[in-house]
Design an enzyme around this catalytic site. Structure first.
Site, PDB file in Angstrom:
ATOM      1  N   GLU A   1      -9.358   7.919   3.860  1.00 15.30           N
ATOM      2  CA  GLU A   1      -9.155   8.255   5.274  1.00 15.30           C
ATOM      3  C   GLU A   1      -9.584   9.681   5.577  1.00 15.30           C
ATOM      4  OE1 GLU A   1      -5.812   8.243   8.869  1.00 15.30           O
ATOM      5  OE2 GLU A   1      -5.345   7.333   6.928  1.00 15.30           O
TER       6      GLU A   1
ATOM      7  N   LYS B   1       0.852  -1.196   0.000  1.00 15.34           N
ATOM      8  CA  LYS B   1       0.000   0.000   0.000  1.00 15.34           C
ATOM      9  C   LYS B   1       0.878   1.233   0.000  1.00 15.34           C
ATOM     10  CE  LYS B   1      -2.387   1.570   3.658  1.00 15.34           C
ATOM     11  NZ  LYS B   1      -2.038   3.020   3.686  1.00 15.34           N
TER      12      LYS B   1
END
Length: 273
Positions: A180, A110
């Site tokens: 996020e 990631k």
């Protein structure tokens, strides 16, 4: 049985992802039946005691990911590429990603952001067989440049950049994108726009999955309530109380007891006198 990327992408129910940083964390996550484990560079904050994720090294990530994999051999594991390992070009990023995959058994890596340079990295890695999970919205590795750890996408400019970044990551080959700390309505718009899963943290209920830091959901640190998390236990309080009771028992000579001690035959003991 470990789920494949197509299975994750076509899941009928929301995906469940948690962080893990060591063998017991991986073992517990797998036993609980989560879909994905993220070995996040958040280990810098919650395990190593740093003020940010920036000091975390590739060696740190590999060390912890190895332990997680030993605890969770049958769960899809994503490992963060730490700050600085993919910002200096596709060759450096490829070397770092290959090292992670080879040395930890990770299923994917990631990385944060959707700049032109990072999109090139995502494209290069995915074309060469390394699955990549993207990350937009609040990006802890570069939070200082975003004005600190605060919600992103609340104004027209950052909302548009967040949406466009998520779309670009899909085009570049990412198999999923973390959203996020963005408004729930924006997260829903992005989730509806993409054909790959979105995994939210502080992004509302309409994402295709959710991720939480295990230390947050377990309440490892007393008094650290976070808006984006829910405390499902109070492990920190229980741990402190248990250690306090142990200390009290030692000082009162209530531990160890006979049940915690080994014995020897009297005739053997007599020979020592």
């Amino acid at each position: 049985m470990k789920r494949s990327i197509p299975e994750l992408q076509h899941s009928e129910s929301p995906l469940v992802m948690v962080t893990a940083y060591d063998y017991p964390g991986g073992k517990h996550a797998q036993a609980a039946g989560v879909d994905l484990i993220l070995v996040g560079d958040s280990l810098g904050n919650v395990v190593l005691g740093y003020d940010s994720t920036a000091p975390v090294t590739l060696g740190d990530m590999i060390h912890h990911a190895r332990a997680v994999r030993r605890g969770a051999p049958d769960t899809f594991m994503v490992v963060d590429l730490p700050f600085g390992t993919y910002h200096t070009g596709t060759q450096d990023a490829m070397r770092a990603a290959v090292k992670v995959i080879q040395e930890t058994g990770a299923d994917a890596v990631k990385m944060e952001g959707a700049t032109t340079e990072i999109l090139q990295v995502v494209d290069n890695l995915t074309r060469n067989g390394i699955p990549v999970m993207g990350h937009v919205g609040l990006m802890p590795q570069t939070a200082t440049a975003q004005g600190g750890l605060r919600v992103q996408g609340k104004d027209d400019d950052t909302a548009r950049r967040t949406l466009e970044g998520a779309v670009a990551l899909e085009v570049a080959g990412a198999f999923a994108v973390v959203l996020e700390a963005i408004p729930a309505r924006l997260a829903k718009l992005i989730s509806d726009r993409l054909s790959i899963p979105t995994i939210g943290i502080g992004a509302g209920v309409n994402c295709d999955g959710q991720v939480l830091v295990t230390h947050d959901l377990l309440g490892v640190y007393e008094g650290e309530d976070k808006k984006i998390a829910r405390r499902y236990a109070e492990i920190g309080k229980l741990s402190r109380e248990a250690i306090e009771q142990y200390a009290a028992d030692v000082r009162a000579r209530a531990f160890p007891t006979r049940e915690n001690s080994f014995v020897m035959k009297d005739d053997v003991l007599d020979k020592l006198y």
